[in-house]
Design an enzyme around this catalytic site. Sequence first.
Site, PDB file in Angstrom:
ATOM      1  N   HIS A 149       4.286  -4.776  16.612  1.00  0.00           N
ATOM      2  CA  HIS A 149       3.284  -4.331  15.636  1.00  0.00           C
ATOM      3  C   HIS A 149       1.907  -4.359  16.271  1.00  0.00           C
ATOM      4  CE1 HIS A 149       3.934  -8.656  15.321  1.00  0.00           C
ATOM      5  NE2 HIS A 149       2.635  -8.745  15.087  1.00  0.00           N
ATOM      6  N   HIS A 180      -2.173  -4.730  15.326  1.00  0.00           N
ATOM      7  CA  HIS A 180      -3.135  -5.174  14.312  1.00  0.00           C
ATOM      8  C   HIS A 180      -4.382  -4.290  14.341  1.00  0.00           C
ATOM      9  CE1 HIS A 180      -1.449  -9.387  13.776  1.00  0.00           C
ATOM     10  NE2 HIS A 180      -0.945  -9.102  14.964  1.00  0.00           N
TER      11      HIS A 180
HETATM   12  P1  AMP Z   1       1.793 -11.641  15.297  1.00  0.00           P
HETATM   13  O1  AMP Z   1       1.367 -13.079  15.260  1.00  0.00           O
HETATM   14  O2  AMP Z   1       0.973 -10.785  16.191  1.00  0.00           O
HETATM   15  O3  AMP Z   1       3.262 -11.559  15.538  1.00  0.00           O
HETATM   16  O4  AMP Z   1       1.460 -11.064  13.878  1.00  0.00           O
HETATM   17  C1  AMP Z   1       2.257 -11.177  12.765  1.00  0.00           C
HETATM   18  C2  AMP Z   1       1.373 -10.861  11.622  1.00  0.00           C
HETATM   19  O5  AMP Z   1       2.180 -10.548  10.517  1.00  0.00           O
HETATM   20  C3  AMP Z   1       0.438 -12.009  11.225  1.00  0.00           C
HETATM   21  O6  AMP Z   1      -0.894 -11.543  11.231  1.00  0.00           O
HETATM   22  C4  AMP Z   1       0.918 -12.364   9.819  1.00  0.00           C
HETATM   23  O7  AMP Z   1      -0.147 -12.706   8.980  1.00  0.00           O
HETATM   24  C5  AMP Z   1       1.587 -11.084   9.375  1.00  0.00           C
HETATM   25  N1  AMP Z   1       2.652 -11.225   8.416  1.00  0.00           N
HETATM   26  C6  AMP Z   1       3.664 -12.124   8.403  1.00  0.00           C
HETATM   27  N2  AMP Z   1       4.499 -11.897   7.371  1.00  0.00           N
HETATM   28  C7  AMP Z   1       4.006 -10.823   6.709  1.00  0.00           C
HETATM   29  C8  AMP Z   1       4.413 -10.088   5.541  1.00  0.00           C
HETATM   30  N3  AMP Z   1       5.503 -10.421   4.852  1.00  0.00           N
HETATM   31  N4  AMP Z   1       3.660  -9.034   5.152  1.00  0.00           N
HETATM   32  C9  AMP Z   1       2.550  -8.695   5.841  1.00  0.00           C
HETATM   33  N5  AMP Z   1       2.114  -9.335   6.939  1.00  0.00           N
HETATM   34  C10 AMP Z   1       2.825 -10.392   7.374  1.00  0.00           C
END
Ligand code: AMP
Length: 144
Positions: free
Chosen positions: A107, A109
């Site tokens: 993903h 950001h």
């Molecule tokens: P990363 O740490 O780069 O893997 O980012 C994962 C991101 O997903 C973090 O910013 C979390 O806040 C976000 N996240 C986790 N679960 C969910 C969810 N169910 N819906 C939306 N965002 C999420």
Amino acid sequence: MSLSGQYDDNNIFAKIIRGEVPAVKVYEDEAVLAFMDVFPQSKGHCLVISKTAKARNLLEIDGQALGAIMVAVQRLAKAVTTALNPDGVVITQFNGAPAGQTVFHLHVHIIPRYEGVALAGHGHGNMADMAELKMLAAQIAAAL
Ligand code: AMP
């Protein structure tokens, strides 16, 4: 989780793609999904994922799926800028737990920055108010 390993079909973003877990969606087509981060680091923080690639990180994804993600990232960054008028936009992407990755479905950001407003911590901020998230998603979607 290190850089090598198996894609887990039950990761939270795979569940969002399948509709098993709710998400505040901003944009969707056959290739990509953009939705609001529920632990936002700033107002308007959203994420873009591939709906087709079972890739845990940037090293695993095929170029076509990556291209679709990045085209959507640019589109979302522009829409976030139009809708929320930030002073800057940070684009981040983490590969492997030691690099800060917590969800193992690739993903990107999109994090708007506002002059004088500190960024909330990555992965340990407060859960967003859902009504506010839906309002922000609608504002961003309207600017796409
Ligand atoms: P990363 O740490 O780069 O893997 O980012 C994962 C991101 O997903 C973090 O910013 C979390 O806040 C976000 N996240 C986790 N679960 C969910 C969810 N169910 N819906 C939306 N965002 C999420």
